[in-house]
Design an enzyme around this catalytic site. Structure first.
Site, mmCIF file in Angstrom:
data_model
loop_
_atom_site.group_PDB
_atom_site.id
_atom_site.type_symbol
_atom_site.label_atom_id
_atom_site.label_comp_id
_atom_site.label_asym_id
_atom_site.label_seq_id
_atom_site.Cartn_x
_atom_site.Cartn_y
_atom_site.Cartn_z
ATOM 1 N N THR A 146 24.696 3.846 117.061
ATOM 2 C CA THR A 146 23.975 3.426 118.259
ATOM 3 C C THR A 146 24.414 4.193 119.501
ATOM 4 O O THR A 146 25.505 4.774 119.535
ATOM 5 C CB THR A 146 24.197 1.908 118.477
ATOM 6 O OG1 THR A 146 23.528 1.488 119.667
ATOM 7 C CG2 THR A 146 25.677 1.580 118.602
ATOM 8 N N ASP A 181 20.360 2.526 113.222
ATOM 9 C CA ASP A 181 20.337 2.409 114.681
ATOM 10 C C ASP A 181 20.198 0.927 115.039
ATOM 11 O O ASP A 181 19.853 0.097 114.189
ATOM 12 C CB ASP A 181 19.150 3.212 115.207
ATOM 13 C CG ASP A 181 18.907 3.032 116.691
ATOM 14 O OD1 ASP A 181 19.873 3.100 117.463
ATOM 15 O OD2 ASP A 181 17.742 2.783 117.073
ATOM 16 N N LEU A 182 20.452 0.582 116.293
ATOM 17 C CA LEU A 182 20.288 -0.801 116.740
ATOM 18 C C LEU A 182 18.970 -1.011 117.495
ATOM 19 O O LEU A 182 18.017 -1.547 116.964
ATOM 20 C CB LEU A 182 21.471 -1.219 117.619
ATOM 21 C CG LEU A 182 22.768 -1.614 116.912
ATOM 22 C CD1 LEU A 182 23.817 -2.037 117.930
ATOM 23 C CD2 LEU A 182 22.535 -2.735 115.911
ATOM 24 N N ASP A 234 14.503 5.162 115.352
ATOM 25 C CA ASP A 234 13.193 5.131 116.019
ATOM 26 C C ASP A 234 13.043 6.150 117.127
ATOM 27 O O ASP A 234 11.945 6.371 117.617
ATOM 28 C CB ASP A 234 12.940 3.743 116.612
ATOM 29 C CG ASP A 234 13.824 3.465 117.821
ATOM 30 O OD1 ASP A 234 15.065 3.572 117.690
ATOM 31 O OD2 ASP A 234 13.282 3.146 118.889
ATOM 32 N N ASN A 245 17.621 10.176 119.824
ATOM 33 C CA ASN A 245 19.067 10.199 119.629
ATOM 34 C C ASN A 245 19.445 9.846 118.192
ATOM 35 O O ASN A 245 20.608 9.915 117.809
ATOM 36 C CB ASN A 245 19.792 9.290 120.627
ATOM 37 C CG ASN A 245 19.414 7.831 120.491
ATOM 38 O OD1 ASN A 245 18.393 7.479 119.898
ATOM 39 N ND2 ASN A 245 20.243 6.955 121.036
ATOM 40 N N LYS A 299 25.107 11.402 116.470
ATOM 41 C CA LYS A 299 25.095 10.460 115.348
ATOM 42 C C LYS A 299 25.199 11.188 114.011
ATOM 43 O O LYS A 299 25.909 10.739 113.105
ATOM 44 C CB LYS A 299 23.831 9.608 115.388
ATOM 45 C CG LYS A 299 23.769 8.620 116.543
ATOM 46 C CD LYS A 299 22.529 7.731 116.448
ATOM 47 C CE LYS A 299 22.438 6.763 117.612
ATOM 48 N NZ LYS A 299 21.299 5.827 117.486
#
Length: 283
Positions: free
Chosen positions: A41, A7-8, A235, A238, A212
């Site tokens: 993301t 993830d970003l 984190d 999603n 995702k």
């Protein structure tokens, strides 16, 4: 591990929206070791690619929670929009509940009122950081609009009536959990939509196949990589669909408690180069 998905926001990026030298170096080491790295993301492609380019990384990108997938060369591989009927229902719920929202489309991101969202961000940040000044908060809040390019409109009905417009994601923001719940409640399992979140203050609406986990599963299969040989880092909720299906799901130190409970593996926070620590552990 043969594949890493990260993830970003809140994961690979620190609180300033940047990839640290430590994280970038670890990713390059993984790639040099023959490990495929993909970003997953909720951001649009352009906003996801920008911080990667700043540190010299070229990676495939699963963006808008899986609605679009791009190669490392910027070629779009998949396209999974919401139906127009669901988009209209989301729009209606946000409007009747006086909730700020954004529509992510094939022709850009549309917002009704940038100033209103800036006020939302200011209230969030001032509440969470009472020791910093309003000017400092305004500077940080402005990062949101540097990351994404917005188009302001009041005619969302006309926008959704345009047959050339495809909606890939809708995003609703509000500081009040009760209001977000009111926006969410009318949607049922029968609706062709999945609702997740990338923070306590938002809801993210996507097509059920635009997740995702699903996008990562397809990506891995096309690369001939088993999910048991895949590590994913995230984190928030999603990220949950990909964290649950991989062999090594890693929760950030700053992750939501529900995410930490789901993952067997944990790392330090995004401000402590948690992605680098997790990569070093498998290398």
């Amino acid at each position: 591990m043969k594949l890493i998905a990260t993830d970003l926001d809140g994961t690979l990026l620190n609180e300033n929206g940047e990839i640290s030298i430590e994280n970038a170096t670890a990713i390059k080491k993984a790639i040099d070791a023959g490990i495929q790295v993909v970003v997953a993301t909720g951001r649009s492609y352009s906003a996801a690619n920008k911080p990667l380019q700043q540190v010299g990384l070229n990676c495939p990108i699963i963006c808008l929670n899986g609605a679009n997938v791009y190669t490392e060369n910027g070629e779009r591989l998949s396209n999974i929009p919401l139906s127009k009927s669901i988009s209209k229902k989301i729009l209606h719920q946000c409007q009747v509940n006086n909730t700020y929202f954004e529509l992510y489309t094939n022709q850009g991101i549309y917002s009704p009122d940038r100033a209103k969202f800036m006020d939302v961000l200011l209230n969030i940040m001032l509440s969470a950081n009472p020791d910093i000044t309003r000017e400092e908060v305004e500077e940080r809040a402005a990062l949101r609009f540097q990351e994404e390019e917005f188009k302001i409109t009041d005619d969302f009905e006309g926008l959704l009536a345009d047959e050339n417009i495809e909606v890939f994601k809708a995003l609703a923001f509000c500081l009040e959990a009760d209001t977000l719940e009111k926006v969410k409640t009318p949607f049922t399992d029968a609706d062709n939509v999945v609702i997740t979140s990338s923070g306590f203050d938002n809801l993210e609406f996507n097509h059920p196949e635009a997740q995702k986990g699903i996008a990562l599963s397809i990506f891995a299969a096309e690369k001939g990589i088993a999910l048991k040989d895949t590590m994913a880092l995230g984190d928030n909720y999603n990220d949950l669909s990909m964290l649950k299906i991989v062999g090594r799901g890693v929760a950030m130190g700053n992750a939501e408690e529900g995410i930490k409970a789901t993952c067997d593996y944990h790392t330090v926070t995004n401000n402590e180069h948690g992605v680098a620590k997790a990569i070093e552990a498998i290398l």
